[in-house]
Design an enzyme around this catalytic site. Structure first.
Site, PDB file in Angstrom:
ATOM      1  N   ASP A 187      -0.676  -5.785   2.999  1.00 32.16           N
ATOM      2  CA  ASP A 187      -0.044  -5.360   1.756  1.00 32.16           C
ATOM      3  C   ASP A 187       1.457  -5.149   1.918  1.00 32.16           C
ATOM      4  OD1 ASP A 187      -2.505  -5.513   0.619  1.00 32.16           O
ATOM      5  OD2 ASP A 187      -2.791  -3.358   0.348  1.00 32.16           O
ATOM      6  N   GLY A 188       1.901  -4.737   3.109  1.00 32.01           N
ATOM      7  CA  GLY A 188       3.338  -4.601   3.341  1.00 32.01           C
ATOM      8  C   GLY A 188       4.055  -5.936   3.213  1.00 32.01           C
TER       9      GLY A 188
ATOM     10  N   THR B  65      -3.620   3.272  -4.838  1.00 33.21           N
ATOM     11  CA  THR B  65      -4.501   3.319  -3.678  1.00 33.21           C
ATOM     12  C   THR B  65      -3.712   3.432  -2.371  1.00 33.21           C
ATOM     13  OG1 THR B  65      -4.615   0.892  -3.746  1.00 33.21           O
ATOM     14  CG2 THR B  65      -6.433   2.107  -4.752  1.00 33.21           C
ATOM     15  N   ALA B  66      -2.430   3.748  -2.471  1.00 32.01           N
ATOM     16  CA  ALA B  66      -1.589   3.895  -1.280  1.00 32.01           C
ATOM     17  C   ALA B  66      -1.239   5.375  -1.084  1.00 32.01           C
ATOM     18  CB  ALA B  66      -0.347   3.023  -1.424  1.00 32.01           C
TER      19      ALA B  66
ATOM     20  N   ASN C 298       4.843  -0.897  -5.581  1.00 28.96           N
ATOM     21  CA  ASN C 298       3.935   0.205  -5.260  1.00 28.96           C
ATOM     22  C   ASN C 298       4.359   1.539  -5.866  1.00 28.96           C
ATOM     23  OD1 ASN C 298       1.777  -0.878  -3.823  1.00 28.96           O
ATOM     24  ND2 ASN C 298       2.104   0.429  -2.053  1.00 28.96           N
TER      25      ASN C 298
ATOM     26  N   LEU D 216      -2.846   7.951  -3.490  1.00 26.30           N
ATOM     27  CA  LEU D 216      -4.230   8.326  -3.212  1.00 26.30           C
ATOM     28  C   LEU D 216      -4.293   9.366  -2.097  1.00 26.30           C
ATOM     29  CD1 LEU D 216      -7.286   7.842  -3.661  1.00 26.30           C
ATOM     30  CD2 LEU D 216      -7.141   6.029  -1.954  1.00 26.30           C
TER      31      LEU D 216
END
Length: 295
Positions: free
Chosen positions: A69-70, A184-185, A143, A188
């Site tokens: 994801d990064g 979700t990062a 994000n 969360l």
């Protein structure tokens, strides 16, 4: 004639950019392994494993991102206002966005090039730092935006303005403004809600708030959100998608609003949002019986 036909066929293939994680030594090796697979379905027009190339003017039809994801957030930033559909190949561990396995790549490319896959549009934001009425910088993100207390790690009072109106003042260690993708990062981990990735909304969440009545807020992406710290610490900073972009002075306004562009993710066959939550978070909806005696 066969050579001419082959060249003509190659020129008609979708044009692809291949990108990869900058901090993984095996990415270039894996890219070489994938090259033949990619070239059966696409014409590679550019590659970048540095994470620094400006891709906003590259003429292409598709981006293939290798990593996690990064790597996807970095690719989205590199593409700027020219967001391409992304096939995200997971070479990492968790990977909420990068959920295509190496074994699935060929089938995903085949199905996408045949027009049988959906491209999902995800909210992106623009973050600006405004000082004395002047915008010092502007950054596109996917994000979250985080205002961190920083050294000497004393608690902050952070004013939240929504469409120019003061909504509340948080007494906390910082504030997160997150997209659904970012929910979700860090959001969360800090106790925030999970939002469906295709929603047009932001989550506003204080970090370690000094109150017993605090709750995260979910509101429309159509609004403009501003965070103001009148008395920042020496190290109070603004972080955009994990990158520290600067420290704050008293009265600086961190402005977050919906971007004009969206992040475009190719949906892989058999991968759904709730399946990802189950698989990646170990999320279960029922109690499992035990073998012990009933209480």
């Amino acid at each position: 004639m066969s050579n001419h036909a082959s060249a003509q066929s190659s020129s008609s293939l979708p044009r692809a950019i291949v990108l990869g994680a900058t901090n993984r030594l095996d990415v270039s090796r894996r890219a070489e392994e994938f090259q033949a697979t990619i070239e059966r379905h696409c014409r590679i027009v550019a590659t970048d494993f540095s994470g620094r190339a400006d891709l906003s003017s590259v003429e292409a039809d598709l981006a293939i991102v290798l990593g996690g994801d990064g790597s996807i957030m970095r690719a989205a930033r590199q593409m700027g206002d020219h967001q391409l559909p992304v096939v995200a190949v997971n070479l990492g561990k968790l990977g909420f966005l990068a959920d295509v396995s190496a074994d699935e790549l060929e089938n995903v490319l085949r199905e996408y090039c045949a027009g049988r896959l959906v491209v999902l549009n995800h909210l992106m934001y623009g973050c600006s730092l405004v000082r004395h009425g002047e915008r010092l910088w502007h950054q596109l993100g996917l994000n979250d935006v985080v205002v961190h207390a920083g050294t000497p790690f004393t608690i902050l009072n952070v004013d939240l303005f929504v469409d120019g109106e003061l909504a509340t003042t948080y007494t906390c260690d910082g504030v997160i403004i997150s997209t659904p993708v970012g929910s979700t990062a860090y959001c969360l981990s800090a106790g925030g809600p999970i939002l469906c990735k295709t929603l047009r909304a932001f989550v506003i969440l204080p970090i370690s708030p000094h109150t017993l009545t605090n709750r995260p807020v979910v509101d429309s992406a159509e609004r403009v959100y501003e965070l103001v710290v009148e008395r920042p610490n020496a190290g109070t900073s603004v972080v955009v998608d994990g990158r520290v972009l600067g420290t704050l002075l008293p009265g600086d306004r961190v402005r977050v609003e919906q971007a004009a562009v969206t992040f475009k993710l190719v949906a892989a066959p058999g991968h759904s949002y709730y399946r990802t939550l189950r698989d990646k978070l170990g999320w279960g909806g029922r109690l499992r019986p035990t073998n012990g005696p009933a209480g």
